[in-house]
Design a protein around this motif. Structure first.
Motif, PDB file in Angstrom:
ATOM      1  N   THR A 126     -12.409   5.832   2.887  1.00 54.24           N
ATOM      2  CA  THR A 126     -11.119   5.400   2.363  1.00 54.24           C
ATOM      3  C   THR A 126     -10.869   6.058   1.019  1.00 54.24           C
ATOM      4  O   THR A 126     -11.803   6.337   0.267  1.00 54.24           O
ATOM      5  CB  THR A 126     -11.058   3.863   2.231  1.00 54.24           C
ATOM      6  OG1 THR A 126      -9.711   3.473   2.000  1.00 54.24           O
ATOM      7  CG2 THR A 126     -11.930   3.334   1.110  1.00 54.24           C
ATOM      8  N   ASN A 185      -1.456  15.702  -0.157  1.00 54.12           N
ATOM      9  CA  ASN A 185      -1.314  15.050  -1.459  1.00 54.12           C
ATOM     10  C   ASN A 185      -0.157  15.687  -2.223  1.00 54.12           C
ATOM     11  O   ASN A 185      -0.195  16.858  -2.578  1.00 54.12           O
ATOM     12  CB  ASN A 185      -2.625  15.189  -2.246  1.00 54.12           C
ATOM     13  CG  ASN A 185      -2.576  14.485  -3.589  1.00 54.12           C
ATOM     14  OD1 ASN A 185      -1.548  13.946  -3.990  1.00 54.12           O
ATOM     15  ND2 ASN A 185      -3.695  14.480  -4.290  1.00 54.12           N
ATOM     16  N   LYS A 225      -5.481   4.579  -3.126  1.00 51.82           N
ATOM     17  CA  LYS A 225      -4.059   4.913  -2.967  1.00 51.82           C
ATOM     18  C   LYS A 225      -3.202   4.440  -4.142  1.00 51.82           C
ATOM     19  O   LYS A 225      -2.224   5.085  -4.519  1.00 51.82           O
ATOM     20  CB  LYS A 225      -3.560   4.263  -1.661  1.00 51.82           C
ATOM     21  CG  LYS A 225      -2.070   4.382  -1.383  1.00 51.82           C
ATOM     22  CD  LYS A 225      -1.674   5.777  -0.992  1.00 51.82           C
ATOM     23  CE  LYS A 225      -0.224   5.863  -0.530  1.00 51.82           C
ATOM     24  NZ  LYS A 225       0.761   5.486  -1.553  1.00 51.82           N
ATOM     25  N   THR A 226      -3.568   3.285  -4.720  1.00 42.33           N
ATOM     26  CA  THR A 226      -2.793   2.683  -5.812  1.00 42.33           C
ATOM     27  C   THR A 226      -3.747   2.079  -6.825  1.00 42.33           C
ATOM     28  O   THR A 226      -4.771   1.508  -6.434  1.00 42.33           O
ATOM     29  CB  THR A 226      -1.855   1.585  -5.268  1.00 42.33           C
ATOM     30  OG1 THR A 226      -0.907   2.174  -4.367  1.00 42.33           O
ATOM     31  CG2 THR A 226      -1.095   0.883  -6.385  1.00 42.33           C
ATOM     32  N   HIS A 277       0.804  -1.217   0.000  1.00 40.38           N
ATOM     33  CA  HIS A 277       0.000   0.000   0.000  1.00 40.38           C
ATOM     34  C   HIS A 277       0.842   1.273   0.000  1.00 40.38           C
ATOM     35  O   HIS A 277       0.299   2.357  -0.220  1.00 40.38           O
ATOM     36  CB  HIS A 277      -0.972   0.004   1.179  1.00 40.38           C
ATOM     37  CG  HIS A 277      -2.083  -0.984   1.025  1.00 40.38           C
ATOM     38  ND1 HIS A 277      -3.406  -0.653   1.170  1.00 40.38           N
ATOM     39  CD2 HIS A 277      -2.076  -2.298   0.721  1.00 40.38           C
ATOM     40  CE1 HIS A 277      -4.163  -1.729   0.961  1.00 40.38           C
ATOM     41  NE2 HIS A 277      -3.356  -2.734   0.696  1.00 40.38           N
ATOM     42  N   HIS A 284       0.567   5.488  -8.159  1.00 44.75           N
ATOM     43  CA  HIS A 284       0.486   5.640  -6.710  1.00 44.75           C
ATOM     44  C   HIS A 284       0.208   7.088  -6.339  1.00 44.75           C
ATOM     45  O   HIS A 284       0.779   8.005  -6.944  1.00 44.75           O
ATOM     46  CB  HIS A 284       1.799   5.222  -6.035  1.00 44.75           C
ATOM     47  CG  HIS A 284       2.270   3.855  -6.380  1.00 44.75           C
ATOM     48  ND1 HIS A 284       1.803   2.724  -5.744  1.00 44.75           N
ATOM     49  CD2 HIS A 284       3.156   3.423  -7.313  1.00 44.75           C
ATOM     50  CE1 HIS A 284       2.397   1.652  -6.261  1.00 44.75           C
ATOM     51  NE2 HIS A 284       3.214   2.050  -7.218  1.00 44.75           N
ATOM     52  N   ILE A 309       2.302   3.159   2.351  1.00 42.77           N
ATOM     53  CA  ILE A 309       1.941   4.200   3.328  1.00 42.77           C
ATOM     54  C   ILE A 309       3.155   4.484   4.207  1.00 42.77           C
ATOM     55  O   ILE A 309       3.774   3.556   4.731  1.00 42.77           O
ATOM     56  CB  ILE A 309       0.748   3.739   4.188  1.00 42.77           C
ATOM     57  CG1 ILE A 309      -0.457   3.420   3.283  1.00 42.77           C
ATOM     58  CG2 ILE A 309       0.377   4.808   5.201  1.00 42.77           C
ATOM     59  CD1 ILE A 309      -1.543   2.629   3.975  1.00 42.77           C
ATOM     60  N   THR A 356      -6.339   0.666  -1.176  1.00 44.07           N
ATOM     61  CA  THR A 356      -6.946   1.817  -0.508  1.00 44.07           C
ATOM     62  C   THR A 356      -6.216   2.171   0.787  1.00 44.07           C
ATOM     63  O   THR A 356      -5.446   1.365   1.328  1.00 44.07           O
ATOM     64  CB  THR A 356      -8.420   1.533  -0.171  1.00 44.07           C
ATOM     65  OG1 THR A 356      -8.499   0.363   0.671  1.00 44.07           O
ATOM     66  CG2 THR A 356      -9.243   1.314  -1.427  1.00 44.07           C
ATOM     67  N   PHE A 357      -6.494   3.359   1.283  1.00 44.81           N
ATOM     68  CA  PHE A 357      -5.978   3.815   2.573  1.00 44.81           C
ATOM     69  C   PHE A 357      -7.151   4.385   3.357  1.00 44.81           C
ATOM     70  O   PHE A 357      -7.754   5.376   2.953  1.00 44.81           O
ATOM     71  CB  PHE A 357      -4.892   4.869   2.354  1.00 44.81           C
ATOM     72  CG  PHE A 357      -4.363   5.486   3.622  1.00 44.81           C
ATOM     73  CD1 PHE A 357      -4.040   4.700   4.724  1.00 44.81           C
ATOM     74  CD2 PHE A 357      -4.174   6.863   3.709  1.00 44.81           C
ATOM     75  CE1 PHE A 357      -3.545   5.272   5.889  1.00 44.81           C
ATOM     76  CE2 PHE A 357      -3.673   7.446   4.861  1.00 44.81           C
ATOM     77  CZ  PHE A 357      -3.365   6.638   5.955  1.00 44.81           C
TER      78      PHE A 357
END
Length: 215
Positions: free
Chosen positions: A141, A200, A144-145, A46, A211, A48, A184-185
């Motif tokens: 959420t 961001n 994220k990718t 992910h 990403h 993060i 997702t995040f």
């Protein structure tokens, strides 16, 4: 006494939903076990960074158990962390896997080698239904990718809603992203004390993946 568990935690929707279900059933989390790339400030899959992971941990009020490793030592370090979780009182490790047998077998093997039980609260349930349960439970959420072979980079940073799920399906991708179409995040929801804030920094393209660079 509540049964205690450690959550194999990516920061994404599936592991968050599995965590939510376990807590609702009365189980107590002792830690969020998250794998982080060695010599890189980001989690595996992910991507993060550690500061955001720490912010999630604080908002959920669940300690973070980081597994810092490279590919060749991933299994060994994961098992070491499971043993640490046992020392914290966990008798179960919970995973958010849904229906990919190869992933489940890997999880079970790591737990077997560490002397801890493996649990799969979402196993063999309908993928699309799980996405809608997650959304309807009140979680927020962002995407994220994305795998650019399936989805457009314009989805990056968007909140996962039922309309976005429909857009993902119409693109020919799995609604849940279980085949790696997107990650997702999770930044807010019923388990969170406060919303996770981030900045961001734009989009990064690596081979066939896009990403969202957030800090």
């Amino acid at each position: 006494m509540k049964n205690k568990f450690v959550m194999s935690f990516s920061g994404g929707k599936d592991s968050t939903l599995a965590l939510y279900r376990m807590i609702k059933k009365g189980y107590e989390p002792v830690a969020l076990l998250t794998t982080v790339k060695k010599d890189a400030d980001k989690s595996w899959t992910h991507g993060i960074n550690k500061r955001l992971l720490k912010q999630v941990s604080e908002s959920l009020d669940i300690p973070l158990l980081e597994v810092e490793c490279d590919v060749c030592e991933y299994e060994k370090e994961f098992e070491k962390s499971l043993i640490k979780a046992k020392e914290l009182g966990a008798s179960i490790c919970v995973f958010g896997d849904i229906d990919i047998e190869e992933h489940k077998n890997w999880d079970v093997e790591r737990c077997k080698n560490s002397g801890i039980e493996a649990s799969f609260p979402l196993w063999q349930e309908d993928r699309e239904s799980l996405v809608y349960e997650f959304i309807e439970s009140g979680f927020t959420t962002i995407i994220k990718t994305v795998n650019l072979d399936y989805l457009n980079e314009s989805l990056l940073g968007k909140k996962l809603t039922k309309n976005i799920v429909l857009e993902i399906k119409n693109a020919g991708a799995d609604a849940c992203g279980e085949n790696g179409e997107y990650h997702t995040f999770v930044i807010d929801g019923p388990l969170f004390k406060e919303k996770v804030s981030f900045e961001n920094k734009g989009i990064v393209i690596e081979r066939n993946y896009g990403h969202l660079n957030i800090v």
